[in-house]
Scaffold this motif. Structure first.
Motif, PDB file in Angstrom:
ATOM      1  N   TYR A 132       2.076   5.478   1.127  1.00  0.00           N
ATOM      2  CA  TYR A 132       1.391   5.033  -0.124  1.00  0.00           C
ATOM      3  C   TYR A 132       2.093   3.812  -0.503  1.00  0.00           C
ATOM      4  CZ  TYR A 132       0.089   4.818  -5.120  1.00  0.00           C
ATOM      5  OH  TYR A 132      -0.396   4.211  -6.149  1.00  0.00           O
ATOM      6  N   ARG A 134       3.288   1.346   1.170  1.00  0.00           N
ATOM      7  CA  ARG A 134       2.945   0.490   2.045  1.00  0.00           C
ATOM      8  C   ARG A 134       2.007  -0.206   1.493  1.00  0.00           C
ATOM      9  NH1 ARG A 134      -0.329   2.321   7.396  1.00  0.00           N
ATOM     10  NH2 ARG A 134      -0.959   0.321   8.314  1.00  0.00           N
ATOM     11  N   TRP A 135       0.913   0.347   0.729  1.00  0.00           N
ATOM     12  CA  TRP A 135      -0.246  -0.343   0.231  1.00  0.00           C
ATOM     13  C   TRP A 135      -0.056  -1.081  -1.196  1.00  0.00           C
ATOM     14  CZ3 TRP A 135      -3.241  -1.602   3.767  1.00  0.00           C
ATOM     15  CH2 TRP A 135      -3.468  -0.832   4.934  1.00  0.00           C
ATOM     16  N   TRP A 138       1.387  -4.086  -0.007  1.00  0.00           N
ATOM     17  CA  TRP A 138       0.336  -5.004   0.304  1.00  0.00           C
ATOM     18  C   TRP A 138      -0.371  -5.513  -0.938  1.00  0.00           C
ATOM     19  CZ3 TRP A 138      -4.995  -4.331  -0.562  1.00  0.00           C
ATOM     20  CH2 TRP A 138      -5.821  -5.365  -0.095  1.00  0.00           C
ATOM     21  N   GLU A 444       0.819  -8.258   6.850  1.00  0.00           N
ATOM     22  CA  GLU A 444       0.552  -6.750   6.638  1.00  0.00           C
ATOM     23  C   GLU A 444       0.725  -5.864   7.675  1.00  0.00           C
ATOM     24  OE1 GLU A 444      -3.785  -6.985   5.647  1.00  0.00           O
ATOM     25  OE2 GLU A 444      -3.986  -4.907   6.028  1.00  0.00           O
ATOM     26  N   ARG A 504      -6.586   4.775  -5.114  1.00  0.00           N
ATOM     27  CA  ARG A 504      -6.166   5.588  -3.757  1.00  0.00           C
ATOM     28  C   ARG A 504      -6.619   6.967  -3.789  1.00  0.00           C
ATOM     29  NH1 ARG A 504      -4.774   4.297   1.316  1.00  0.00           N
ATOM     30  NH2 ARG A 504      -3.443   5.787   2.350  1.00  0.00           N
ATOM     31  N   GLN A 513      -6.547   0.491   5.299  1.00  0.00           N
ATOM     32  CA  GLN A 513      -6.767  -0.203   4.077  1.00  0.00           C
ATOM     33  C   GLN A 513      -6.221   0.563   2.917  1.00  0.00           C
ATOM     34  OE1 GLN A 513     -10.748  -1.694   3.506  1.00  0.00           O
ATOM     35  NE2 GLN A 513     -11.338   0.069   4.693  1.00  0.00           N
ATOM     36  N   ALA A 514      -6.043   0.080   1.907  1.00  0.00           N
ATOM     37  CA  ALA A 514      -5.406   0.589   0.505  1.00  0.00           C
ATOM     38  C   ALA A 514      -6.591   1.481   0.313  1.00  0.00           C
ATOM     39  CB  ALA A 514      -5.313  -0.578  -0.540  1.00  0.00           C
ATOM     40  N   TRP A 515      -7.967   1.318   0.490  1.00  0.00           N
ATOM     41  CA  TRP A 515      -9.093   1.998  -0.042  1.00  0.00           C
ATOM     42  C   TRP A 515     -10.346   1.215   0.850  1.00  0.00           C
ATOM     43  CZ3 TRP A 515      -6.636  -0.579  -3.893  1.00  0.00           C
ATOM     44  CH2 TRP A 515      -7.374  -1.512  -4.528  1.00  0.00           C
TER      45      TRP A 515
END
Length: 809
Positions: A132, A134-135, A138, A444, A504, A513-515
């Motif tokens: 989680y 991680r994004w 990001w 990234e 999310r 990707q985050a979403w």
RNA sequence: GCGCGGAUGGUGGAAUUUGGUAGACACGAGAGACUUAAAAUCUCUUGGCCUCACGGUCGUGCGGGUUCAAGUCCCGCUCUGCGCACCA
């Protein structure tokens, strides 16, 4: 006859729901989507409190209601796990925060299930999970790329006990929100998000939000937009220029002195001769004092003269320059032009230090206050004399612009969002400091920057987190040049983690990707967001990030939340806040275990009053709701055990049913749960009266099945069990919400009241299709009514169809 | 100080949309039924005052106003909760 035993039926149906994953949802374009979320909890060691139980009872009632309408309902849950309690516990016990957090989550999850909350657990998220954060990291790098994340040396609130920097909203009355210690000021290099770039965008959307007015007002005030002007004042005999911000450029001719904040860059420089020492002294103490202390100093004005003068660009007057702590460095220009005749604070200062007061607005006769801050016509203002203040505001600014000594300017109270935390238990800020390239974002493909395992979680008090002592983690290489570099050791404010979790949930397992914007755009924005906290902070930050995501093309919408359901608090029986120290805490799980069950708990919490109001727990109240549920149970058992051979009450049963369907549907739609439940009580009471005439198989069966449908949003287990006992094999949430037929509700006769001079004098039972002339005649002919008319002649007879006849004599 | 809410029986609250029977529903209290008894359950009563009763009268924080009619709309207050608070 079977007895109502929640401890038996509740676990039974919870297991069925869980085994069949009945609340897991996927995109289905044939259905109308509905996304509802409660603010995700911080999973504390204490477990759920009544506030949680209340909040999620609201969420679940709405979710189930819409599911019963055939909508594709997303109701996810997650955990807001970074934060001080877990870290403090770790410092004390040496247990890693992740370990205790996992235990707390398991406990909370069990409690959610025992409440019967219909959650899609396949989407569970946890902000301290590297997959989680991680994004979250990001997003930070994207904000950094766009210039929306930056570093700045600044004086910050500092809690000497927690050894961390605090954001403005984490300081409550001068004390740390966590430990209550008096906070201090400390100058440090900090990371900020540039929310001020979005001040106007965030402000512009507020009127259109379907949010409670008080939250919208709170956010508007927090952003605090003021239109005004910057005015430049030359310092007499020097090259320096002092820029001030004012919302009242119309009063420029009344400005008789200039005041700088103690932290102002020119404060010490302008102190001349004998004044220098006193200014130095004043500045030193003022900066050391916290802003809170300044405020608590009874607002008695303090200040020192610098010995320097500024020139008023309007009339060339010499204005003494003072330093005073009532001027704040963080707002406007950190300097003001003082207009004592028309500003209370400036007047108080002028009075104390015997400074000149010049009136420039013609006060209205009635105004007897010493300081007039209203509108009027200008005087003592040269060529602007006679103009109204509102005209003069524009004219004077135009003139200043022409002269090059001022310009229109907008100021905001909102400051940038300080996100650095000198703590271990947070998402590491994904930045590498290179001696060559400065602050460089972690690329990234190197995310997440995982929190290293440590033994000692305590900050050392040097202004750095425990991470700073993990050499092998801190020392790394620069992503740009490969040379030796060091990691940023601050972690992010927990509010960063909660600023995007609603997106999310739409796509929680995405590892690329985050979403996925396509998926997020199907589910989001959130249709109902339920909570009772964070009026400004979280609810403003989540809006800020979503605006940025929209600008980045990651969402099609700017606003994350369509409707905000902001509920009150549940207090103790004595009306005060529940607290461990007072020993008046009600544990919702205890209430379930006492035998009332989750259904009674949920129904009671929603029956206590309107959701937005605070309410006091009443142990007798929940007993009453339990009695009500038991009456439904008994009725269903009696129906099942009966011979079902009377049919003479069918019309009345049907009418009661359809009336209940109409009212409950309306009430839930407008989130009036307390009245929806009272309607169900009335419906039950009515069926009790009707059952003495006996049961019939068709109409009574339908009436009871409809009852189970209507009660399901509040008491889902009871509903499911009785629905099943009544012979329906389908789960309640898969059955269509009942509809009503107005023609079955309408009775042949109606009651029309008769008023004489506004007072109720009679009630008439008349045919529904009666004519106006007939009903008026009937009213006038009524003996009791006639006795109040006497031998006078009515001057007016008003008929409001279906309601009343009003006779005026 | 500024801003936003709120004030209705002994208590929580209802009267949504558009001014139209104030007090729904529940708690508490009182009475009765069942029971050896208690609990549970069921039934009835329950804003104040006057009245055997029918009914009358007062009543939604206070003072005015608009209206045939005001808890609801308007003006002026009081009290109270919350938010922000020396933001120029």
């Amino acid at each position: 006859m079977k007895r109502y035993n929640p401890s038996e039926i509740e676990p039974k149906w919870q297991a069925v729901w869980e085994d069949k994953h009945v609340n897991d949802v996927v995109i289905d374009t044939n259905k109308q989507k509905l996304y509802i979320a409660g603010m995700f909890p911080y999973p504390s060691a204490a477990g759920m409190h009544t506030g949680h139980a209340f909040s999620y009872s609201i969420v679940d009632a709405i979710a189930r209601f819409h599911r019963q309408h055939g909508r594709n309902v997303l109701n996810p849950m997650g955990w807001d796990t970074f934060g001080l309690p877990a870290e403090n516990y770790a410092i004390k016990t040496g247990t890693a925060p992740a370990v205790i957090t996992a235990e707390n989550i398991a406990n909370f999850k069990k409690q959610f299930k025992r409440m019967g909350v219909s959650i899609d657990w396949s989407r569970e998220i946890n902000t301290s999970d590297p997959e989680y954060y991680r994004w979250t990291q990001w997003v930070f790098t994207k904000l950094f790329e766009r210039g929306l994340a930056y570093q700045k040396e600044s004086l910050q609130w500092w809690c000497p006990v927690d050894k961390t920097v605090l954001a403005n909203e984490q300081v409550e009355g001068g004390h740390c929100w966590r430990c209550g210690t008096l906070v201090e000021k400390k100058s440090m290099q900090q990371w900020f998000f540039k929310i001020t770039d979005y001040a106007d965008a965030l402000l512009d959307e507020i009127p259109d939000l379907d949010w409670p007015q008080k939250i919208k007002t709170a956010q508007t005030n927090w952003i605090g937009k003021s239109l005004g002007a910057e005015v430049e004042f030359k310092v007499d005999g020097r090259d320096d220029v002092i820029t001030v911000f004012t919302t009242r450029p119309d009063t420029l001719f009344g400005a008789t002195f200039v005041v700088l904040a103690p932290e102002h860059a020119l404060a010490r420089e302008l102190a001349v001769g004998d004044y220098a020492e006193r200014v130095n002294e004043y500045v030193k103490t003022a900066v050391k004092k916290s802003e809170i202390e300044r405020m608590n100093d009874t607002k008695e004005k303090t200040g020192v003269f610098t010995g320097s003068y500024a020139i008023n660009p309007a009339n060339g007057a010499k204005m003494p320059i003072w330093i005073a702590d009532y001027v704040l460095i963080g707002y406007g220009a950190g300097a003001i032009m003082a207009v004592p005749a028309h500003d209370e604070r400036d007047f108080a200062f002028a009075e104390k230090f015997d400074l000149p007061v010049v009136e420039v607005i013609d006060k209205p006769e009635t105004g007897d206050e010493r300081v007039y801050s209203g509108e009027g016509n200008l005087v003592n203002s040269g060529v602007f004399d006679g103009q109204s203040t509102s005209d003069a505001r524009e004219e004077i600014v135009a003139w200043l612009e022409q002269e090059g000594t001022g310009r229109a300017k907008t100021s905001y109270k909102m400051r940038d969002w300080l996100i650095s935390r000198q703590r271990y238990w947070g998402a590491p800020i994904p930045i590498i400091h290179c001696p060559e390239h400065g602050a460089v974002a972690v690329p990234e493909d190197q995310l997440p920057v995982v929190l290293p395992e440590v033994k000692d979680f305590a900050p050392k008090g040097d202004g750095k987190s425990a991470l700073a002592s993990v050499d092998e983690w801190v020392n790394t290489t620069c992503p740009t040049c490969g040379g030796p570099a060091k990691r940023e050791t601050d972690t992010m404010d927990g509010y960063a983690c909660s600023s995007w979790y609603l997106l999310r949930y739409a796509d929680p397992a995405n590892s690329q990707q985050a979403w996925d914007p396509k998926i997020a755009n199907y589910w989001a924005p959130v249709d109902y967001y339920v909570g009772g906290d964070h009026a400004v902070a979280h609810l403003l930050y989540v809006r800020f990030w979503t605006h940025v995501f929209n600008d980045m093309g990651l969402t099609e919408f700017k606003e994350p939340v369509k409707k905000l359901v902001y509920h009150g608090y549940i207090n103790a029986e004595d009306g005060t806040k529940m607290s461990k120290s007072k020993g008046n805490v009600i544990d919702p799980l205890d209430v379930i275990d006492q035998g009332y069950g989750a259904d009674a708990l949920r129904t009671y919490l929603l029956f206590m009053g309107p959701v937005e109001l605070d309410a006091a727990w009443d142990s007798r109240g929940i007993a009453g709701v339990y009695r009500f549920l038991n009456r439904i149970w008994v009725l269903a058992q009696e129906y099942q055990d009966s011979a079902k051979d009377f049919t003479n009450n069918d019309a009345a049963v049907r009418r009661a049913q359809h009336k209940a369907v109409r009212k409950v549907t309306d009430d839930i739609n407008r989130l009036s749960f307390n009245t929806a439940i009272s309607t169900l009580m009335e419906y039950t009471n009515e069926l009790y009266k009707l059952k003495v005439d006996g049961f019939s198989s068709g109409v009574w069966l339908e009436a009871l099945q409809v009852m189970m449908q209507l009660i399901a949003p509040f008491a889902p287990h009871l509903s499911e069990e009785l629905n099943n006992q009544l012979g329906v094999n389908e789960l309640v949430q898969n059955l269509p919400w009942p509809v009503w037929d107005d023609s079955l509700i309408v009775e042949q006769t109606m009651t029309v009241i008769v008023q004489v001079n506004g007072k109720l004098r009679a009630k008439l039972d008349v045919a529904r299709d009666i004519t106006e002339a007939d009903v008026k005649a009937l009213a006038l002919a009524n003996d009791h009514v006639a006795s109040f008319i006497g031998n006078k002649k009515p001057t007016k007879v008003i008929y409001v169809p279906g309601r009343l006849v009003s006779i005026v004599v």
